[in-house]
Motif scaffolding. Structure first.
Motif, PDB file in Angstrom:
ATOM      1  N   GLY A 157       1.008  -1.430  -0.045  1.00 22.13           N
ATOM      2  CA  GLY A 157       0.246  -0.019  -0.107  1.00 22.13           C
ATOM      3  C   GLY A 157       0.712   1.277  -0.069  1.00 22.13           C
ATOM      4  O   GLY A 157       0.543   2.178  -0.717  1.00 22.13           O
ATOM      5  N   THR A 158       1.952   1.106   0.761  1.00 15.70           N
ATOM      6  CA  THR A 158       2.754   2.230   0.919  1.00 15.70           C
ATOM      7  C   THR A 158       3.407   2.630  -0.668  1.00 15.70           C
ATOM      8  O   THR A 158       3.641   3.907  -0.924  1.00 15.70           O
ATOM      9  CB  THR A 158       3.982   2.234   1.725  1.00 15.70           C
ATOM     10  N   ASP A 159       3.754   1.486  -1.249  1.00 12.89           N
ATOM     11  CA  ASP A 159       4.311   1.709  -2.587  1.00 12.89           C
ATOM     12  C   ASP A 159       3.502   2.143  -3.635  1.00 12.89           C
ATOM     13  O   ASP A 159       3.642   3.009  -4.534  1.00 12.89           O
ATOM     14  CB  ASP A 159       4.888   0.374  -3.081  1.00 12.89           C
ATOM     15  N   GLN A 160       1.983   1.724  -3.521  1.00 15.25           N
ATOM     16  CA  GLN A 160       0.883   2.247  -4.367  1.00 15.25           C
ATOM     17  C   GLN A 160       0.497   3.608  -4.058  1.00 15.25           C
ATOM     18  O   GLN A 160       0.379   4.305  -5.092  1.00 15.25           O
ATOM     19  CB  GLN A 160      -0.206   1.278  -4.215  1.00 15.25           C
ATOM     20  N   SER A 161       0.491   3.954  -3.000  1.00 15.06           N
ATOM     21  CA  SER A 161      -0.042   5.171  -2.442  1.00 15.06           C
ATOM     22  C   SER A 161       0.868   5.631  -1.332  1.00 15.06           C
ATOM     23  O   SER A 161       0.360   5.869  -0.289  1.00 15.06           O
ATOM     24  CB  SER A 161      -1.311   5.211  -2.219  1.00 15.06           C
ATOM     25  N   PRO A 162       1.940   6.174  -1.883  1.00 15.88           N
ATOM     26  CA  PRO A 162       3.115   6.621  -0.647  1.00 15.88           C
ATOM     27  C   PRO A 162       2.530   7.712  -0.028  1.00 15.88           C
ATOM     28  O   PRO A 162       2.765   7.845   1.221  1.00 15.88           O
ATOM     29  CB  PRO A 162       4.309   7.104  -1.609  1.00 15.88           C
ATOM     30  N   LEU A 163       1.765   8.796  -0.362  1.00 14.43           N
ATOM     31  CA  LEU A 163       1.187   9.911   0.360  1.00 14.43           C
ATOM     32  C   LEU A 163       0.258   9.271   1.609  1.00 14.43           C
ATOM     33  O   LEU A 163       0.587   9.636   2.699  1.00 14.43           O
ATOM     34  CB  LEU A 163       0.596  10.827  -0.343  1.00 14.43           C
TER      35      LEU A 163
END
Length: 342
Positions: A157-163
């Motif tokens: 999830g962090t890689d897909q939507s880091p913000l």
């Protein structure tokens, strides 16, 4: 219930999932984290003996967790010593989480028979080891798979939507650091790595450095060091009195985590993700993963130290002017306190 109380078994979620988990973190620190530091230092200095020392310490994580959990649960010496085996089995079959579960169940069932028979010296460790081992064998892999899966989901999830995910991870792990929960144990059980671990590290640094900076006028340099490179758990009693003091360091983590992982590509490993600036382990692990380059040192200085300090100080001063934080709300009492780990 009277029998359980007499045997020292409380069935308390607080005892099991806050107190025992915190002592599990101590076992992790004393072996896995310290061992990783030694191994890294030995590799950098080309000292094979130090590398071997660190590797040995890392390999003893399971037994250390077993002993730490048994000690916190006020187990008898026989149970504590037998928990070496339970912890080792749990670590081999289920990682840190499996080791914790095996030790916990082995200890509590060991207590049930402890001191009840004339063959206590045999029966007590036997029950502790058998129940701990079967716990490790049957539920350890499931617990490890669940925690690892959750950790991978967070990293994905962090890689897909880091913000968004960076902000969430930084906030959750950071708040865990300032709570009775062990952020280090949480990060290790989730096996965080990559950008998720980078965000978690920034969130933890924001809590520690942020509280140190916001409370400087009350605690001066002694408090700055105690909170900044010790633990923000020293603010626990103050957080209970005025939860609003959590706002400045939490805002700092929310702002800096996405900047760090998007703009600076900050990453880390599980051993450093939940440590923040405690003993500077978070920074050392960041350097180990990212390399000992000037740009990495600069990023660490900005995102782990300067940024959290400036943002938290600005927000806390505004809150003081508005009356949300009063003088004394951030005063810590270090005299006679037990040293707590993250």
């Amino acid at each position: 219930m009277t029998y359980l109380k007499r045997k020292g078994i409380s069935l308390s979620p607080k005892v099991y999932f806050i107190d025992a988990l915190s002592y599990m973190a101590l076992g992790l620190f004393a072996t896995l984290v310290v061992g990783l530091i030694l191994k890294t230092a030995g590799g950098l200095l080309s000292l094979s003996l130090i590398v071997k020392m660190g590797t040995l310490a890392m390999g003893l994580m399971g037994p250390a967790i077993g002993v730490a959990v048994a000690y916190r649960l006020n187990a008898s010496p026989l149970i504590i010593f037998a928990s070496v085996v339970s912890g080792a089995a749990g670590a081999e079959l289920g990682g840190p989480a499996g080791s914790f579960a095996a030790a916990l169940i082995g200890v509590e069932l060991g207590k049930l028979v402890s001191g009840e028979t004339r063959i206590d010296i045999i029966l007590t460790p036997l029950v502790t080891i058998i129940t701990g081992f079967f716990t490790a064998a049957f539920i350890g892999p499931g617990i490890e798979a669940m925690m690892t899966g959750l950790g991978r989901l967070i990293m994905w999830g962090t890689d897909q939507s880091p913000l968004i995910m960076g902000m969430l991870v930084a906030t959750i792990v950071g708040l865990a650091l300032s709570s009775p929960i062990s952020s280090a144990a949480l990060a290790l059980m989730l096996d965080l790595s990559g950008t998720a671990a980078g965000a978690a590290t920034i969130g933890c640094c924001a809590q520690m450095v942020g509280f140190a900076a916001a409370g400087f006028r009350e605690n001066r340099f002694g408090g700055l060091a105690a909170v900044g490179i010790g633990t923000s758990k020293l603010q626990l009693s103050n957080i209970v009195k005025n939860p609003l003091i959590l706002i400045p360091p939490t805002i700092a983590g929310l702002i800096l985590a996405p900047i760090g992982i998007i703009g600076f590509g900050m990453v880390n490993n599980a051993a450093g993700a939940g440590m923040g600036t405690s003993g500077l382990v978070g920074q050392l692990m960041t350097l180990t993963v990212m390399g000992f380059h000037p740009s990495v040192f600069l990023a660490i200085a900005l995102l782990h130290i300067v940024g959290p300090a400036v943002i938290s100080l600005v927000v806390s001063e505004w809150m003081r002017k508005k009356g949300y934080i009063q003088f004394g709300d951030l005063t810590i009492q270090t005299g006679g306190m037990k040293h707590e780990k993250n």
